[in-house]
Scaffold this motif. Structure first.
Motif, mmCIF file in Angstrom:
data_model
loop_
_atom_site.group_PDB
_atom_site.id
_atom_site.type_symbol
_atom_site.label_atom_id
_atom_site.label_comp_id
_atom_site.label_asym_id
_atom_site.label_seq_id
_atom_site.Cartn_x
_atom_site.Cartn_y
_atom_site.Cartn_z
ATOM 1 N N ILE A 188 0.850 -1.196 0.000
ATOM 2 C CA ILE A 188 0.000 0.000 0.000
ATOM 3 C C ILE A 188 0.883 1.243 0.000
ATOM 4 O O ILE A 188 1.880 1.293 0.737
ATOM 5 C CB ILE A 188 -0.914 0.015 1.241
ATOM 6 N N PRO A 189 0.562 2.237 -0.808
ATOM 7 C CA PRO A 189 1.323 3.495 -0.756
ATOM 8 C C PRO A 189 1.053 4.223 0.568
ATOM 9 O O PRO A 189 -0.062 4.687 0.813
ATOM 10 C CB PRO A 189 0.789 4.285 -1.952
ATOM 11 N N LEU A 190 2.066 4.279 1.419
ATOM 12 C CA LEU A 190 1.921 4.867 2.750
ATOM 13 C C LEU A 190 2.972 5.953 2.958
ATOM 14 O O LEU A 190 4.035 5.928 2.341
ATOM 15 C CB LEU A 190 2.088 3.784 3.830
ATOM 16 N N PRO A 191 2.705 6.908 3.865
ATOM 17 C CA PRO A 191 3.711 7.921 4.203
ATOM 18 C C PRO A 191 4.956 7.272 4.811
ATOM 19 O O PRO A 191 4.897 6.175 5.373
ATOM 20 C CB PRO A 191 2.994 8.808 5.232
ATOM 21 N N ARG A 192 6.073 7.958 4.719
ATOM 22 C CA ARG A 192 7.351 7.444 5.202
ATOM 23 C C ARG A 192 7.275 7.100 6.695
ATOM 24 O O ARG A 192 7.804 6.086 7.138
ATOM 25 C CB ARG A 192 8.439 8.487 4.959
ATOM 26 N N ARG A 193 6.596 7.936 7.467
ATOM 27 C CA ARG A 193 6.497 7.722 8.907
ATOM 28 C C ARG A 193 5.776 6.408 9.224
ATOM 29 O O ARG A 193 6.172 5.669 10.129
ATOM 30 C CB ARG A 193 5.754 8.907 9.534
ATOM 31 N N THR A 194 4.746 6.101 8.451
ATOM 32 C CA THR A 194 3.980 4.873 8.671
ATOM 33 C C THR A 194 4.803 3.652 8.280
ATOM 34 O O THR A 194 4.760 2.616 8.963
ATOM 35 C CB THR A 194 2.679 4.909 7.856
ATOM 36 N N ARG A 195 5.551 3.765 7.208
ATOM 37 C CA ARG A 195 6.416 2.658 6.790
ATOM 38 C C ARG A 195 7.491 2.380 7.841
ATOM 39 O O ARG A 195 7.803 1.227 8.141
ATOM 40 C CB ARG A 195 7.069 2.984 5.453
ATOM 41 N N MET A 196 8.045 3.448 8.405
ATOM 42 C CA MET A 196 9.051 3.280 9.451
ATOM 43 C C MET A 196 8.461 2.591 10.677
ATOM 44 O O MET A 196 9.113 1.749 11.306
ATOM 45 C CB MET A 196 9.615 4.648 9.843
ATOM 46 N N ALA A 197 7.215 2.929 11.001
ATOM 47 C CA ALA A 197 6.556 2.311 12.152
ATOM 48 C C ALA A 197 6.365 0.814 11.938
ATOM 49 O O ALA A 197 6.624 0.000 12.841
ATOM 50 C CB ALA A 197 5.214 2.993 12.405
ATOM 51 N N ALA A 198 5.929 0.430 10.738
ATOM 52 C CA ALA A 198 5.707 -0.988 10.439
ATOM 53 C C ALA A 198 7.026 -1.764 10.458
ATOM 54 O O ALA A 198 7.100 -2.889 10.985
ATOM 55 C CB ALA A 198 5.032 -1.132 9.076
ATOM 56 N N THR A 199 8.079 -1.157 9.912
ATOM 57 C CA THR A 199 9.394 -1.812 9.900
ATOM 58 C C THR A 199 9.952 -1.940 11.320
ATOM 59 O O THR A 199 10.505 -2.981 11.697
ATOM 60 C CB THR A 199 10.378 -1.014 9.031
ATOM 61 N N SER A 200 9.797 -0.892 12.107
ATOM 62 C CA SER A 200 10.290 -0.916 13.488
ATOM 63 C C SER A 200 9.558 -1.964 14.311
ATOM 64 O O SER A 200 10.159 -2.654 15.146
ATOM 65 C CB SER A 200 10.130 0.467 14.136
ATOM 66 N N LEU A 201 8.248 -2.098 14.078
ATOM 67 C CA LEU A 201 7.456 -3.089 14.797
ATOM 68 C C LEU A 201 7.974 -4.492 14.510
ATOM 69 O O LEU A 201 8.137 -5.316 15.430
ATOM 70 C CB LEU A 201 5.982 -2.977 14.407
ATOM 71 N N LEU A 202 8.244 -4.783 13.240
ATOM 72 C CA LEU A 202 8.766 -6.099 12.882
ATOM 73 C C LEU A 202 10.136 -6.349 13.496
ATOM 74 O O LEU A 202 10.409 -7.429 14.021
ATOM 75 C CB LEU A 202 8.847 -6.225 11.348
#
Length: 240
Positions: free
Chosen positions: A220-234
């Motif tokens: 999904i095309p998401l803002p950079r901040r949201t992508r960072m959150a998902a990566t950090s969670l993993l």
């Protein structure tokens, strides 16, 4: 007293270590309470809080006080004399789970409130994929919370000492004493084997859900901040 007879071989140095750990925890908790209440009172008096924020601040301060009360209630259960019982004194696993759960709620609410004030909310089109991602994220959050609470039951019952092999528990995938207690529901909260088994299953399920959430978010095309959150969670889930 029975508590002394069970720990008669404890040295003064060992006792001091436990005492200072507990004392430091209490003092730190009171400091956290002051860090909430004093600035909140100051900002309120200055008129810097909007009406919705006043409600939020009151809720957070009330939760801080409730957390301290739960901590006292939990410790109290470990000091009660239990007739006809010669087990090692320990706090109630139910009260321990409640204390941990309220701490997680307090921390999450504080973080959510702070980030909501510091970071502007992204205005994204409400697509079907975004709605599904949000629902998936909420479900994963609930699963992680449940996994953490199950960990409190493991700690409260010393259930981690029952089996120390993985992925099997001893020589079996499903241990024989999984449902040894009656009624069956009692096993979920009071049988150390079942408690450890549940925590294992919930942990594996949580990291599976987090991985799936991350992979779904990449589509999904998401803002950079949201992508960072998902990566950090993993990343944090793998580290955990």
């Amino acid at each position: 007293p029975r508590l002394n007879s069970l720990n008669h071989d404890m040295t003064l140095t060992e006792f001091k270590f436990i005492w200072y750990m507990e004392y430091s925890h209490r003092m730190w908790g009171r400091l956290v309470g002051l860090a909430y209440i004093v600035p909140a009172a100051y900002f309120w008096r200055k008129g810097w809080l909007s009406r919705p924020m006043k409600g939020c601040v009151l809720a957070l301060c009330g939760l801080v006080c409730f957390q301290g009360l739960l901590g006292w209630y939990m410790v109290k259960s470990g000091l009660e004399e239990k007739p006809d019982s010669y087990d090692i004194p320990r706090v109630s696993q139910y009260r321990l789970a409640a204390h941990l759960g309220s701490a997680l709620v307090l921390y999450s609410a504080s973080l959510w409130t702070g980030l909501s004030l510091l970071l502007p909310q992204h205005k994204l089109p409400e697509t079907r994929q975004l709605l599904r991602l949000r629902q998936f994220a909420h479900g994963t959050t609930a699963l992680i919370f449940l996994t953490a609470l199950s960990g409190a039951f493991v700690a409260g019952l010393d259930a981690g000492l029952v089996y120390n092999s993985f992925p099997k528990m001893g020589e079996r995938w499903i241990p024989d004493d999984l449902l040894a207690f009656s009624p069956v529901l009692k096993n979920i909260f009071e049988n150390p084997t079942t408690v450890q088994f549940d925590h294992r299953v919930l942990g594996i399920t949580s990291i599976t859900a987090i991985t799936a959430l991350y992979l779904f978010s990449r589509k999904i095309p998401l803002p950079r901040r949201t992508r960072m959150a998902a990566t950090s969670l993993l990343a944090v889930a793998c580290l955990q």
